[in-house]
Structures are given as structure tokens and as C-alpha cells.
Design a protein around this motif. Sequence first.
Motif, PDB file in Angstrom:
ATOM      1  N   LEU A 236       0.828  -1.199   0.000  1.00 49.45           N
ATOM      2  CA  LEU A 236       0.000   0.000   0.000  1.00 49.45           C
ATOM      3  C   LEU A 236       0.866   1.255   0.000  1.00 49.45           C
ATOM      4  O   LEU A 236       1.983   1.265   0.516  1.00 49.45           O
ATOM      5  CB  LEU A 236      -0.905   0.014   1.233  1.00 49.45           C
ATOM      6  N   ASN A 237       0.317   2.316  -0.587  1.00 49.52           N
ATOM      7  CA  ASN A 237       0.957   3.630  -0.606  1.00 49.52           C
ATOM      8  C   ASN A 237       2.323   3.604  -1.281  1.00 49.52           C
ATOM      9  O   ASN A 237       3.250   4.319  -0.876  1.00 49.52           O
ATOM     10  CB  ASN A 237       1.061   4.195   0.818  1.00 49.52           C
ATOM     11  N   GLU A 238       2.438   2.774  -2.307  1.00 49.88           N
ATOM     12  CA  GLU A 238       3.632   2.727  -3.135  1.00 49.88           C
ATOM     13  C   GLU A 238       3.235   2.890  -4.593  1.00 49.88           C
ATOM     14  O   GLU A 238       2.093   2.676  -4.966  1.00 49.88           O
ATOM     15  CB  GLU A 238       4.380   1.397  -2.969  1.00 49.88           C
ATOM     16  N   THR A 239       4.206   3.292  -5.403  1.00 51.77           N
ATOM     17  CA  THR A 239       3.983   3.333  -6.843  1.00 51.77           C
ATOM     18  C   THR A 239       4.303   1.976  -7.438  1.00 51.77           C
ATOM     19  O   THR A 239       5.043   1.178  -6.843  1.00 51.77           O
ATOM     20  CB  THR A 239       4.865   4.402  -7.506  1.00 51.77           C
ATOM     21  N   GLY A 240       3.758   1.712  -8.607  1.00 53.13           N
ATOM     22  CA  GLY A 240       4.073   0.469  -9.301  1.00 53.13           C
ATOM     23  C   GLY A 240       5.452   0.536  -9.932  1.00 53.13           C
ATOM     24  O   GLY A 240       6.233   1.456  -9.682  1.00 53.13           O
ATOM     25  N   TYR A 241       5.752  -0.446 -10.783  1.00 51.85           N
ATOM     26  CA  TYR A 241       7.073  -0.505 -11.417  1.00 51.85           C
ATOM     27  C   TYR A 241       7.162   0.568 -12.498  1.00 51.85           C
ATOM     28  O   TYR A 241       6.239   0.736 -13.293  1.00 51.85           O
ATOM     29  CB  TYR A 241       7.301  -1.882 -12.044  1.00 51.85           C
ATOM     30  N   PRO A 242       8.269   1.324 -12.557  1.00 49.34           N
ATOM     31  CA  PRO A 242       8.410   2.347 -13.603  1.00 49.34           C
ATOM     32  C   PRO A 242       8.584   1.695 -14.975  1.00 49.34           C
ATOM     33  O   PRO A 242       9.540   0.956 -15.206  1.00 49.34           O
ATOM     34  CB  PRO A 242       9.660   3.119 -13.175  1.00 49.34           C
ATOM     35  N   LYS A 277      21.598  -8.786 -22.539  1.00 45.40           N
ATOM     36  CA  LYS A 277      20.719  -7.784 -23.146  1.00 45.40           C
ATOM     37  C   LYS A 277      19.763  -7.260 -22.080  1.00 45.40           C
ATOM     38  O   LYS A 277      19.154  -8.033 -21.359  1.00 45.40           O
ATOM     39  CB  LYS A 277      19.920  -8.401 -24.299  1.00 45.40           C
ATOM     40  N   THR A 278      19.634  -5.941 -21.992  1.00 40.59           N
ATOM     41  CA  THR A 278      18.736  -5.332 -21.021  1.00 40.59           C
ATOM     42  C   THR A 278      17.311  -5.286 -21.575  1.00 40.59           C
ATOM     43  O   THR A 278      17.086  -4.816 -22.691  1.00 40.59           O
ATOM     44  CB  THR A 278      19.188  -3.905 -20.672  1.00 40.59           C
ATOM     45  N   ILE A 279      16.373  -5.802 -20.784  1.00 37.74           N
ATOM     46  CA  ILE A 279      14.956  -5.786 -21.136  1.00 37.74           C
ATOM     47  C   ILE A 279      14.264  -4.728 -20.286  1.00 37.74           C
ATOM     48  O   ILE A 279      14.292  -4.796 -19.051  1.00 37.74           O
ATOM     49  CB  ILE A 279      14.295  -7.160 -20.886  1.00 37.74           C
ATOM     50  N   TYR A 280      13.677  -3.733 -20.947  1.00 42.29           N
ATOM     51  CA  TYR A 280      12.951  -2.693 -20.217  1.00 42.29           C
ATOM     52  C   TYR A 280      11.543  -3.173 -19.883  1.00 42.29           C
ATOM     53  O   TYR A 280      11.052  -4.147 -20.458  1.00 42.29           O
ATOM     54  CB  TYR A 280      12.926  -1.403 -21.027  1.00 42.29           C
ATOM     55  N   ALA A 281      10.903  -2.461 -18.950  1.00 41.95           N
ATOM     56  CA  ALA A 281       9.578  -2.893 -18.493  1.00 41.95           C
ATOM     57  C   ALA A 281       8.571  -2.916 -19.629  1.00 41.95           C
ATOM     58  O   ALA A 281       7.731  -3.805 -19.697  1.00 41.95           O
ATOM     59  CB  ALA A 281       9.095  -1.981 -17.363  1.00 41.95           C
ATOM     60  N   TYR A 282       8.638  -1.950 -20.532  1.00 45.91           N
ATOM     61  CA  TYR A 282       7.695  -1.953 -21.657  1.00 45.91           C
ATOM     62  C   TYR A 282       7.946  -3.132 -22.593  1.00 45.91           C
ATOM     63  O   TYR A 282       7.015  -3.631 -23.230  1.00 45.91           O
ATOM     64  CB  TYR A 282       7.725  -0.620 -22.410  1.00 45.91           C
ATOM     65  N   ASP A 283       9.207  -3.596 -22.680  1.00 43.34           N
ATOM     66  CA  ASP A 283       9.499  -4.815 -23.453  1.00 43.34           C
ATOM     67  C   ASP A 283       8.890  -6.036 -22.767  1.00 43.34           C
ATOM     68  O   ASP A 283       8.312  -6.914 -23.422  1.00 43.34           O
ATOM     69  CB  ASP A 283      11.015  -5.028 -23.577  1.00 43.34           C
TER      70      ASP A 283
END
Length: 418
Positions: A236-242, A277-283
Motif C-alpha cells: 500500500l501507498n507505493e507506486t508500481g514498477y516504472p 541484453k537489457t529488457i525494459y519494463a515496456y518490453d
Amino acid sequence: MKGKIIKLLGIFLLFNILMGSAAATLNVIVVTDPSGQDPNGFAGGSMSFAQNMFQSTFILSKEHHFTILSGGEGEAVPRLMAIVDAINILKNGGTAQEAASAASGYPGIRIMCGGPGRGAAVGGSFDAYVVIVEDDGTIKVTPYSGGLAVLPPGKKGAIIHLRNTHGNPMYGTASSVRKEVAIKIGKMIRDGYPATVIVSEVFKDVAKNAGEKYGGGAVNVASGVTTGDMFTPANLNETGYPMDQPYAKVCPHCGWSAGYPTAENYQVCPLDGTPLKTIYAYDALRDAITVSESAISVSVYGSDEAGVIQTTREIVKATVKEEGYSEEAIAKAINDAIDNGLIIGVNYVEPKDINVKPGSRAVGVYYTPLPDDRTAPPMDLPLGSGFFEILGDIQTALGCVLLILLLFRSTLISSFRR
């Protein structure tokens, strides 16, 4: 359905008591195949700069093939009531236009909804663009503000709502970004991209350029697949993953991967030395909702840590590719990862903790969290505790002998000399 609605009502009421109301500020639905024949042709999602995105992500009916995205500046309970109205309308065969209209009866509330054969619509309090792409490639982008906006059944296109959250450092960007992203959506639909890929691009652009960047999540309505709790807040009272930040690192050669923050410790694959390889959250969002013949849906229970969830998903996918849907093989691969420190905070799993459904290409992994904030389970030594008790007794006895020799050292030396 009634039982689910009652349960949902209880959850929303609890959130309303424990915390301030939260609302999604990005809602988007993209339709590249209105008929629903393309498994990736109808998708949507929500995110926001706000905290507590539990109550403002999405509702997906796999049975009736519709989604409902909610938001607005009104309170949580009226929003819930609008959602319940929309669910009932869609469940009983209503159109998206009819369901979205339910939001007009609740001040400050927004409902965006749709599904194959139903079209898409947004109603209530919103600032949105409706995108329509004709079969000849003509793109029409129309702004709407409040009331009702509709993407008719049978049409390719999209609806995107975007506002800025108060406190967002990029406040004031929503208007221009909303228009830019709407135009980009139209071009991507015209160029043949599937809806699931377009939704991930929307998340990327909005997160970077408008700052409304925290999950939230997305749905593939045509195939009944969601991102689940991949990006929603753990507490609670946190933001989700950017959504514009790295989510995992993956070896392009063997498929080994680690989720963040664990991934920060690796630059090359520990198995074969290949640069990661870096995977971003939108990927990760795109991969989670895009269906293919080789796609595997992995659900992780018992841990909210992004690193544990993503690493488990990649391990399961690699194991299934090599060994098939074997509970034993999957459990062994996960336990090896725990031994190597790639997965922390959970106990070893057994085959009974792995639920496989080869017919739907799905795997569920059930973890037991470790107590007292421990990161690794106790070592499974080949010798029983009794052996170490005996060894301890022997060490104690030897210690006593050495102590006696030390105390009577001078007497013993004198005796030897005589």
C-alpha cells in the motif's frame, strides 16, 4: 460473476478506508483486428504517476472477451459502482458504447471498455483521442473531452486518454503527448503492427514523455492474457514498477536471465560469458501479452519481488524449451537458481509446487517465502544433526585434555626430566 463483483466491492471499500483514492491517468485500447481472429489484435492497458495502482489497472473477462479500464478524479466507491454497471452491461451482450455510458452517472469517474465485436468506448470524465484507420490506410484522429467517445465495432483504431497527475515533475505535458501518441498509434496500425506491440509502445512513450510511468499493466483481450501483478505495487501507498526502467537482463544465446535488482550484479551471462541484453519494463509488458506458438505463460505466487518473478519466468521458459512441461525439471532448475543466488527470499520448491498446463502453454510456480527476512534456505547437508553433536562432543573432550596439559605443563616437564 455476482460473487466476483461482491469480492471486488469489498477490496475497493478496504482500499478506500486504508488510503486515498488512486486513479489511472493513462487508459488505452488498441484494435488491429475487430473480429478477434488475430490472437494479438485487441489489447489495452493503464498506468499512472499515482500510488496504489491496485484499483485502477484493468478488469478482463476471459469468458466474455471484454476489458474495462477505470480512472477519473472521483472516489473509489463510485468508480466501483460504475465498473459494476459496465460489467453487467457487457456480460449481458451490450456494446462498449452502452457500457462506457454508465460512467456518466458518477461524477468524476471514467470508464474505458471494449472487446472483439463490441468496439471500444470511453465515457464520463476524460480527455481522449479516438483513432480510426480505414482499410485504405486513411488515418483519422479526433479529440474528445468528457461525455462519450466511441470506436465503432468493426473498425480498426484506438482510444487513448491521458492526463497528468498532480506532483508529476512533467506536469503539463499530457496534452501534447496525448496527440503525438494518438498519431503514432494510427501509423502503427496502418503499418500492420499487432495491438499488443502498439500498447507497449504507448507505455514507453507516455512513461518517457509525460511521466505517467508506473504500472498498472496491460491485457490481451483477444487471447485472455494479462500482465497480472508484474508491475502493480507490492505494498500500500507505493507506486508500481516504472515502465521506462530496466526490468531484466537476458542472455541472447542461452536464455539465462535475472530480474532487477539482482540483474545489476551481472554484465555477462554466468553460463557462457555472453554479454547480457537489457529488457525494459515496456518490453516485458509486450512479451507478456503477445501470444505466439512458442509463447509460455508463467505465473509466480508467493513473492512480490520483481527480480524473483522475472528470473523465475525466464528459467521456466528456458527449461520448458529444453525439457518440456516437466514438473521435476522445472523444480530442479529453480532450485539450482536458488543455490546460485539468482533467486532469493524463497524456499526450495518441489515438483508438487509446479502446476503445468501444456494444453494452454501455462506454468504456475508456488513459492514459500523464507521467514525472518532470510535470503537463502538452510543448507541441505548430507549428514544428520546427530553426527555434528558427536563431533562437538569429541571436540569438547579434546579441548579439556589440552587444557589439563596446559595447566600441569610445568609438573609434567619436571616428571619427564626425572
